[in-house]
Design a protein around this motif. Structure first.
Motif, PDB file in Angstrom:
ATOM      1  N   TYR A 199      49.361  46.463  41.023  1.00 20.32           N
ATOM      2  CA  TYR A 199      47.968  45.565  40.648  1.00 20.32           C
ATOM      3  C   TYR A 199      46.631  46.020  41.427  1.00 20.32           C
ATOM      4  CZ  TYR A 199      52.106  43.190  38.366  1.00 20.32           C
ATOM      5  OH  TYR A 199      53.239  43.742  37.192  1.00 20.32           O
ATOM      6  N   VAL A 200      46.323  45.897  40.849  1.00 18.74           N
ATOM      7  CA  VAL A 200      44.323  46.162  41.733  1.00 18.74           C
ATOM      8  C   VAL A 200      43.455  46.006  40.695  1.00 18.74           C
ATOM      9  CG1 VAL A 200      45.306  48.745  41.524  1.00 18.74           C
ATOM     10  CG2 VAL A 200      44.114  48.123  39.722  1.00 18.74           C
ATOM     11  N   ILE A 201      42.358  45.549  41.553  1.00 15.25           N
ATOM     12  CA  ILE A 201      41.204  45.028  41.209  1.00 15.25           C
ATOM     13  C   ILE A 201      40.362  45.788  41.412  1.00 15.25           C
ATOM     14  CG2 ILE A 201      40.781  43.870  43.117  1.00 15.25           C
ATOM     15  CD1 ILE A 201      39.541  41.650  42.281  1.00 15.25           C
ATOM     16  N   TYR A 202      38.843  46.390  40.181  1.00 22.66           N
ATOM     17  CA  TYR A 202      38.151  47.191  40.198  1.00 22.66           C
ATOM     18  C   TYR A 202      37.177  45.898  40.833  1.00 22.66           C
ATOM     19  CZ  TYR A 202      33.895  49.784  37.459  1.00 22.66           C
ATOM     20  OH  TYR A 202      32.905  50.510  38.204  1.00 22.66           O
ATOM     21  N   THR A 203      36.410  46.572  41.898  1.00 16.84           N
ATOM     22  CA  THR A 203      35.806  45.463  42.497  1.00 16.84           C
ATOM     23  C   THR A 203      34.408  45.218  41.973  1.00 16.84           C
ATOM     24  OG1 THR A 203      34.948  47.662  43.982  1.00 16.84           O
ATOM     25  CG2 THR A 203      37.221  45.538  44.846  1.00 16.84           C
ATOM     26  N   LYS A 208      43.076  49.014  27.880  1.00 14.18           N
ATOM     27  CA  LYS A 208      43.747  49.825  28.347  1.00 14.18           C
ATOM     28  C   LYS A 208      42.244  50.408  29.208  1.00 14.18           C
ATOM     29  CE  LYS A 208      48.416  49.162  27.384  1.00 14.18           C
ATOM     30  NZ  LYS A 208      47.922  48.747  26.527  1.00 14.18           N
ATOM     31  N   LEU A 209      41.952  50.489  30.245  1.00 12.18           N
ATOM     32  CA  LEU A 209      40.462  51.547  30.878  1.00 12.18           C
ATOM     33  C   LEU A 209      41.008  52.624  31.950  1.00 12.18           C
ATOM     34  CD1 LEU A 209      38.326  48.423  30.455  1.00 12.18           C
ATOM     35  CD2 LEU A 209      39.144  50.754  28.618  1.00 12.18           C
ATOM     36  N   TRP A 210      39.993  53.052  32.422  1.00 14.53           N
ATOM     37  CA  TRP A 210      40.470  54.662  33.218  1.00 14.53           C
ATOM     38  C   TRP A 210      39.397  54.103  33.720  1.00 14.53           C
ATOM     39  CZ3 TRP A 210      44.195  57.519  34.413  1.00 14.53           C
ATOM     40  CH2 TRP A 210      44.847  58.029  33.766  1.00 14.53           C
ATOM     41  N   TYR A 211      39.563  53.746  35.101  1.00 16.43           N
ATOM     42  CA  TYR A 211      39.244  53.494  36.321  1.00 16.43           C
ATOM     43  C   TYR A 211      38.546  54.295  37.672  1.00 16.43           C
ATOM     44  CZ  TYR A 211      38.440  49.105  34.351  1.00 16.43           C
ATOM     45  OH  TYR A 211      38.323  47.462  33.618  1.00 16.43           O
ATOM     46  N   ASN A 212      37.613  54.632  38.174  1.00 14.94           N
ATOM     47  CA  ASN A 212      38.027  55.344  39.309  1.00 14.94           C
ATOM     48  C   ASN A 212      38.116  54.990  41.228  1.00 14.94           C
ATOM     49  OD1 ASN A 212      36.394  56.550  41.716  1.00 14.94           O
ATOM     50  ND2 ASN A 212      35.937  58.329  40.462  1.00 14.94           N
ATOM     51  N   THR A 213      38.949  54.649  41.465  1.00 15.27           N
ATOM     52  CA  THR A 213      39.097  54.403  42.641  1.00 15.27           C
ATOM     53  C   THR A 213      38.440  54.289  43.797  1.00 15.27           C
ATOM     54  OG1 THR A 213      40.103  56.595  43.157  1.00 15.27           O
ATOM     55  CG2 THR A 213      42.161  55.429  42.616  1.00 15.27           C
ATOM     56  N   GLU A 214      37.034  55.214  43.268  1.00 18.84           N
ATOM     57  CA  GLU A 214      36.233  54.903  44.442  1.00 18.84           C
ATOM     58  C   GLU A 214      35.690  52.929  44.807  1.00 18.84           C
ATOM     59  OE1 GLU A 214      32.772  57.056  44.311  1.00 18.84           O
ATOM     60  OE2 GLU A 214      33.490  58.872  44.348  1.00 18.84           O
ATOM     61  N   ASN A 215      36.544  52.105  43.963  1.00 20.43           N
ATOM     62  CA  ASN A 215      35.963  50.797  43.071  1.00 20.43           C
ATOM     63  C   ASN A 215      37.072  50.177  43.450  1.00 20.43           C
ATOM     64  OD1 ASN A 215      33.007  51.235  43.593  1.00 20.43           O
ATOM     65  ND2 ASN A 215      32.619  52.791  41.385  1.00 20.43           N
ATOM     66  N   ILE A 216      38.467  50.954  43.158  1.00 18.93           N
ATOM     67  CA  ILE A 216      39.185  49.853  42.739  1.00 18.93           C
ATOM     68  C   ILE A 216      40.293  49.632  44.574  1.00 18.93           C
ATOM     69  CG2 ILE A 216      41.954  50.466  42.583  1.00 18.93           C
ATOM     70  CD1 ILE A 216      40.427  49.790  39.885  1.00 18.93           C
ATOM     71  N   GLU A 217      40.959  48.676  43.844  1.00 17.22           N
ATOM     72  CA  GLU A 217      41.549  47.962  45.216  1.00 17.22           C
ATOM     73  C   GLU A 217      43.271  46.853  45.576  1.00 17.22           C
ATOM     74  OE1 GLU A 217      39.690  45.107  48.095  1.00 17.22           O
ATOM     75  OE2 GLU A 217      37.124  45.702  48.351  1.00 17.22           O
ATOM     76  N   LEU A 218      43.898  47.628  45.870  1.00 16.72           N
ATOM     77  CA  LEU A 218      45.226  47.465  46.177  1.00 16.72           C
ATOM     78  C   LEU A 218      45.250  45.487  45.846  1.00 16.72           C
ATOM     79  CD1 LEU A 218      47.600  49.577  47.912  1.00 16.72           C
ATOM     80  CD2 LEU A 218      47.217  49.305  45.384  1.00 16.72           C
ATOM     81  N   THR A 219      45.721  45.734  45.245  1.00 14.80           N
ATOM     82  CA  THR A 219      46.081  43.591  45.353  1.00 14.80           C
ATOM     83  C   THR A 219      47.012  42.991  44.794  1.00 14.80           C
ATOM     84  OG1 THR A 219      44.993  41.920  44.475  1.00 14.80           O
ATOM     85  CG2 THR A 219      45.526  42.927  42.662  1.00 14.80           C
ATOM     86  N   ASP A 220      47.365  41.807  44.764  1.00 15.48           N
ATOM     87  CA  ASP A 220      49.043  41.160  44.416  1.00 15.48           C
ATOM     88  C   ASP A 220      49.112  40.774  42.860  1.00 15.48           C
ATOM     89  OD1 ASP A 220      49.345  41.829  47.324  1.00 15.48           O
ATOM     90  OD2 ASP A 220      49.424  39.692  47.800  1.00 15.48           O
ATOM     91  N   GLU A 221      50.227  41.125  42.149  1.00 16.40           N
ATOM     92  CA  GLU A 221      50.488  40.159  41.202  1.00 16.40           C
ATOM     93  C   GLU A 221      49.970  38.729  40.876  1.00 16.40           C
ATOM     94  OE1 GLU A 221      54.521  39.794  37.616  1.00 16.40           O
ATOM     95  OE2 GLU A 221      54.201  40.582  39.987  1.00 16.40           O
ATOM     96  N   LYS A 222      49.908  37.609  41.636  1.00 17.69           N
ATOM     97  CA  LYS A 222      49.632  36.942  41.879  1.00 17.69           C
ATOM     98  C   LYS A 222      48.876  36.792  41.893  1.00 17.69           C
ATOM     99  CE  LYS A 222      49.148  36.125  47.189  1.00 17.69           C
ATOM    100  NZ  LYS A 222      49.878  35.061  47.993  1.00 17.69           N
ATOM    101  N   TYR A 223      47.146  37.286  41.770  1.00 14.39           N
ATOM    102  CA  TYR A 223      46.372  37.268  41.497  1.00 14.39           C
ATOM    103  C   TYR A 223      45.008  37.976  40.310  1.00 14.39           C
ATOM    104  CZ  TYR A 223      45.079  36.208  46.406  1.00 14.39           C
ATOM    105  OH  TYR A 223      45.911  36.173  47.908  1.00 14.39           O
ATOM    106  N   ILE A 224      46.557  38.116  39.367  1.00 12.47           N
ATOM    107  CA  ILE A 224      45.395  39.342  38.033  1.00 12.47           C
ATOM    108  C   ILE A 224      46.353  37.839  37.036  1.00 12.47           C
ATOM    109  CG2 ILE A 224      47.023  40.269  36.419  1.00 12.47           C
ATOM    110  CD1 ILE A 224      46.348  42.527  38.923  1.00 12.47           C
ATOM    111  N   LYS A 225      44.975  37.812  36.475  1.00  8.69           N
ATOM    112  CA  LYS A 225      45.720  36.347  35.269  1.00  8.69           C
ATOM    113  C   LYS A 225      46.044  36.542  34.235  1.00  8.69           C
ATOM    114  CE  LYS A 225      40.520  37.438  34.285  1.00  8.69           C
ATOM    115  NZ  LYS A 225      39.484  37.840  33.216  1.00  8.69           N
ATOM    116  N   THR A 226      46.323  35.592  34.287  1.00  6.65           N
ATOM    117  CA  THR A 226      48.162  35.319  33.110  1.00  6.65           C
ATOM    118  C   THR A 226      47.216  34.670  31.925  1.00  6.65           C
ATOM    119  OG1 THR A 226      48.778  33.671  33.792  1.00  6.65           O
ATOM    120  CG2 THR A 226      49.580  35.471  34.300  1.00  6.65           C
ATOM    121  N   THR A 227      47.373  35.364  30.180  1.00  4.83           N
ATOM    122  CA  THR A 227      47.277  35.005  29.140  1.00  4.83           C
ATOM    123  C   THR A 227      48.480  34.174  28.651  1.00  4.83           C
ATOM    124  OG1 THR A 227      47.848  36.828  28.193  1.00  4.83           O
ATOM    125  CG2 THR A 227      45.519  36.617  28.847  1.00  4.83           C
TER     126      THR A 227
END
Length: 100
Positions: A16-20, A49-68
């Motif tokens: 799980y990641v966040i695009y900062t 579904k989108l491609w993101y450059n990893t220069e702006n990506i950080e690993l995160t925990d599943e608990k921070y992912i928005k749920t719908t």
């Protein structure tokens, strides 16, 4: 070749990641590297579904992912109007501070 986040931590499929830059979060579906850098494919929701450059990506925990909500409840136009009016009613009270 491994793909790393902006802090040098390895990103695996299923991470799980966040695009900062804008706060987009999601699960990594795929990774790739090319002449322009390293990339992760993020599943933001079921359709996006989108491609993101990893220069702006950080690993995160599943608990921070928005749920719908996966409610299959169908709403009528009247139900939607009621929901909107309830939310506006709580935001637009008589004691609101004016601007000007």
């Amino acid at each position: 070749m491994s793909v790393e986040d902006k802090h040098g931590r390895q990103i695996d499929i299923g991470s799980y990641v966040i695009y900062t830059r804008v706060g987009t979060t999601g699960e990594v579906l795929d990774t790739k590297t090319d002449e322009n850098g390293s990339w992760v494919l993020i599943a933001y929701d079921e359709l996006t579904k989108l491609w993101y450059n990893t220069e702006n990506i950080e690993l995160t925990d599943e608990k921070y992912i928005k749920t719908t909500s996966n409610d299959s409840e169908e709403l009528t136009v009247e139900d939607l109007h009621e929901k909107i009016n309830r939310s506006l009613g709580s935001e637009m009270g008589d004691n609101a501070v004016g601007g000007g």
